[in-house]
Motif scaffolding. Sequence first.
Motif, short mmCIF file in Angstrom:
data_model
loop_
_atom_site.label_atom_id
_atom_site.label_comp_id
_atom_site.label_asym_id
_atom_site.label_seq_id
_atom_site.Cartn_x
_atom_site.Cartn_y
_atom_site.Cartn_z
N ARG A 41 -6.86 18.09 -80.41
CA ARG A 41 -7.09 17.23 -81.59
C ARG A 41 -8.60 17.04 -81.82
O ARG A 41 -9.07 17.08 -82.95
N SER A 42 -9.33 16.87 -80.74
CA SER A 42 -10.79 16.70 -80.84
C SER A 42 -11.45 17.96 -81.40
O SER A 42 -12.35 17.88 -82.25
N ASP A 43 -11.02 19.11 -80.91
CA ASP A 43 -11.58 20.38 -81.42
C ASP A 43 -11.28 20.55 -82.91
O ASP A 43 -12.16 20.97 -83.68
N ILE A 44 -10.07 20.20 -83.32
CA ILE A 44 -9.72 20.31 -84.73
C ILE A 44 -10.58 19.38 -85.57
O ILE A 44 -11.07 19.76 -86.63
N GLN A 45 -10.79 18.17 -85.09
CA GLN A 45 -11.64 17.23 -85.83
C GLN A 45 -13.06 17.77 -85.96
O GLN A 45 -13.69 17.64 -87.00
N ARG A 46 -13.56 18.39 -84.90
CA ARG A 46 -14.91 18.98 -84.94
C ARG A 46 -14.98 20.11 -85.96
O ARG A 46 -15.93 20.22 -86.73
N ILE A 47 -13.95 20.96 -85.98
CA ILE A 47 -13.92 22.06 -86.94
C ILE A 47 -13.88 21.52 -88.36
O ILE A 47 -14.61 22.01 -89.24
N VAL A 48 -13.07 20.51 -88.60
CA VAL A 48 -12.97 19.92 -89.94
C VAL A 48 -14.32 19.32 -90.35
O VAL A 48 -14.75 19.47 -91.50
N ARG A 49 -15.00 18.66 -89.43
CA ARG A 49 -16.33 18.12 -89.75
C ARG A 49 -17.31 19.23 -90.13
O ARG A 49 -18.09 19.08 -91.07
N LEU A 50 -17.27 20.34 -89.39
CA LEU A 50 -18.15 21.47 -89.73
C LEU A 50 -17.82 22.03 -91.11
O LEU A 50 -18.72 22.37 -91.88
N MET A 51 -16.53 22.11 -91.42
CA MET A 51 -16.12 22.58 -92.75
C MET A 51 -16.62 21.62 -93.82
O MET A 51 -17.14 22.07 -94.86
#
Length: 70
Positions: A41-51
């Motif tokens: 979940r943390s990795d997904i949140q990080r990816i979404v922030r980068l997007m």
Amino acid sequence: MNQDFWKTLHGWLNVAHSDDIQTKKRVLLELHRQISDPGLRSDIQRIVRLMDRELLARAEWAMYCVMQLR
């Protein structure tokens, strides 16, 4: 997720069309709702922030270009 993944993601963000980024972001947000693993979940949140950062930077650049034409 390893370092190669993050390098690949940054490379993709640099060349991907904004519509593709938005589509992948929606998929990730749906996946985020379905999983319970805190690390993933943390990795997904990080990816979404980068997007989001990439999309915002593109919007700001477009606005800057429009302002220069005036």
